[in-house]
Design a protein around this motif. Structure first.
Motif, PDB file in Angstrom:
ATOM      1  N   PRO A 163      10.157  16.606  -0.929  1.00  0.00           N
ATOM      2  CA  PRO A 163       9.442  17.849  -0.618  1.00  0.00           C
ATOM      3  C   PRO A 163       8.207  17.655   0.264  1.00  0.00           C
ATOM      4  N   ASP A 164       7.716  16.440   0.391  1.00  0.00           N
ATOM      5  CA  ASP A 164       6.552  16.178   1.233  1.00  0.00           C
ATOM      6  C   ASP A 164       6.933  15.762   2.654  1.00  0.00           C
ATOM      7  N   VAL A 165       8.223  15.689   2.945  1.00  0.00           N
ATOM      8  CA  VAL A 165       8.696  15.282   4.274  1.00  0.00           C
ATOM      9  C   VAL A 165       9.131  16.520   5.052  1.00  0.00           C
ATOM     10  N   ARG A 166       8.636  16.598   6.289  1.00  0.00           N
ATOM     11  CA  ARG A 166       9.052  17.656   7.218  1.00  0.00           C
ATOM     12  C   ARG A 166       9.540  16.953   8.481  1.00  0.00           C
ATOM     13  N   ALA A 167      10.846  16.980   8.688  1.00  0.00           N
ATOM     14  CA  ALA A 167      11.442  16.321   9.846  1.00  0.00           C
ATOM     15  C   ALA A 167      11.634  17.327  10.975  1.00  0.00           C
ATOM     16  N   GLY A 182      11.525  12.794  14.467  1.00  0.00           N
ATOM     17  CA  GLY A 182      10.381  12.229  13.764  1.00  0.00           C
ATOM     18  C   GLY A 182      10.046  13.050  12.536  1.00  0.00           C
ATOM     19  N   GLU A 183       9.307  12.419  11.634  1.00  0.00           N
ATOM     20  CA  GLU A 183       8.949  13.071  10.371  1.00  0.00           C
ATOM     21  C   GLU A 183       7.439  13.123  10.184  1.00  0.00           C
ATOM     22  N   LEU A 184       7.010  14.142   9.486  1.00  0.00           N
ATOM     23  CA  LEU A 184       5.643  14.255   8.987  1.00  0.00           C
ATOM     24  C   LEU A 184       5.715  14.077   7.483  1.00  0.00           C
ATOM     25  N   TRP A 185       4.967  13.108   6.970  1.00  0.00           N
ATOM     26  CA  TRP A 185       4.894  12.882   5.519  1.00  0.00           C
ATOM     27  C   TRP A 185       3.543  13.395   5.059  1.00  0.00           C
ATOM     28  N   PHE A 186       3.537  14.526   4.378  1.00  0.00           N
ATOM     29  CA  PHE A 186       2.297  15.147   3.918  1.00  0.00           C
ATOM     30  C   PHE A 186       1.861  14.557   2.587  1.00  0.00           C
ATOM     31  N   ASP A 187       0.593  14.225   2.480  1.00  0.00           N
ATOM     32  CA  ASP A 187       0.009  13.716   1.240  1.00  0.00           C
ATOM     33  C   ASP A 187      -1.221  14.557   0.938  1.00  0.00           C
ATOM     34  N   ALA A 234      24.830   9.147   8.358  1.00  0.00           N
ATOM     35  CA  ALA A 234      24.299  10.509   8.484  1.00  0.00           C
ATOM     36  C   ALA A 234      23.780  10.987   7.135  1.00  0.00           C
ATOM     37  N   ARG A 235      24.437  10.571   6.069  1.00  0.00           N
ATOM     38  CA  ARG A 235      23.988  10.962   4.722  1.00  0.00           C
ATOM     39  C   ARG A 235      22.594  10.422   4.439  1.00  0.00           C
ATOM     40  N   THR A 236      22.307   9.183   4.852  1.00  0.00           N
ATOM     41  CA  THR A 236      20.978   8.609   4.648  1.00  0.00           C
ATOM     42  C   THR A 236      19.923   9.462   5.340  1.00  0.00           C
ATOM     43  N   VAL A 237      20.175   9.804   6.599  1.00  0.00           N
ATOM     44  CA  VAL A 237      19.217  10.619   7.357  1.00  0.00           C
ATOM     45  C   VAL A 237      19.057  11.984   6.689  1.00  0.00           C
ATOM     46  N   ALA A 238      20.145  12.592   6.285  1.00  0.00           N
ATOM     47  CA  ALA A 238      20.073  13.895   5.611  1.00  0.00           C
ATOM     48  C   ALA A 238      19.335  13.782   4.283  1.00  0.00           C
ATOM     49  N   ASP A 239      19.556  12.695   3.551  1.00  0.00           N
ATOM     50  CA  ASP A 239      18.894  12.519   2.252  1.00  0.00           C
ATOM     51  C   ASP A 239      17.383  12.363   2.375  1.00  0.00           C
ATOM     52  N   TRP A 240      16.897  11.846   3.513  1.00  0.00           N
ATOM     53  CA  TRP A 240      15.446  11.745   3.699  1.00  0.00           C
ATOM     54  C   TRP A 240      14.784  13.107   3.588  1.00  0.00           C
ATOM     55  N   GLN A 241      15.524  14.146   3.875  1.00  0.00           N
ATOM     56  CA  GLN A 241      14.956  15.497   3.879  1.00  0.00           C
ATOM     57  C   GLN A 241      14.778  16.066   2.465  1.00  0.00           C
TER      58      GLN A 241
END
Length: 163
Positions: free
Chosen positions: A47-51, A64-69, A37-44
């Motif tokens: 600053p360019d990731v919106r889950a 799912g995630e949106l990775w903004f560039d 769960a920590r891995t999933v939480a750490d993905w957040q």
């Protein structure tokens, strides 16, 4: 169905969905199983990731995630997964369409995703949601720095038709 921003309370639920190391590799390219769960939480933390989570009757059924560039003026959909008991019901397609709509509404017309070449079920889902393969030369150039030769897809600009 509601598409909601990911919250820390969802981390353990999402981390528990992959049933094997192989499924983890197809989902997020990681070698660890189970995913914590920590891995999933750490993905957040990026600053360019919106889950987001797709919620049905108060229960998360897809993630799912949106990775903004902003520099490339594009968005990548990533780490798409559906709860095991709702797979094959169209929830993945619904999630992908909703994420694509969010990316387009945010002003991004170029929306991509990469899929492990062995993930046939995901490829069918994403094509059903309006994604189509990018040109072979473009995919080859993007795969030069990747650990596997991903299938690269581009979302329809209008959310329903061809790119």
């Amino acid at each position: 169905m509601d598409l909601l921003p990911f919250a820390a309370v969802h981390a353990a639920t999402v981390a528990g969905w992959p049933a094997s190391a192989g499924e983890v590799a197809l989902w997020c390219g990681r070698q660890e199983f189970p995913v914590s769960a920590r891995t999933v939480a750490d993905w957040q933390r990026d600053p360019d990731v919106r889950a987001h989570v797709l919620v049905e009757d108060g229960r998360a059924v897809a993630y799912g995630e949106l990775w903004f560039d902003a520099e490339e003026d594009e968005v990548e959909l990533a780490r798409i997964i559906v709860a095991p008991d709702t797979r094959g019901t169209g929830r993945g397609r619904e999630l992908v369409r909703a994420l694509l709509a969010r990316a387009v509404a945010a002003g991004y017309q170029d929306v991509f995703m990469r899929v492990h070449p062995d993930n046939d079920r995901a490829l069918r889902c994403y094509r059903g949601a309006g994604f189509a393969p990018v040109a072979p030369g473009l995919a080859a150039s993007w795969n030069e720095a990747q650990p596997v030769a991903y299938v690269w897809l581009q979302g329809a600009r209008d959310g329903a038709g061809a790119p």
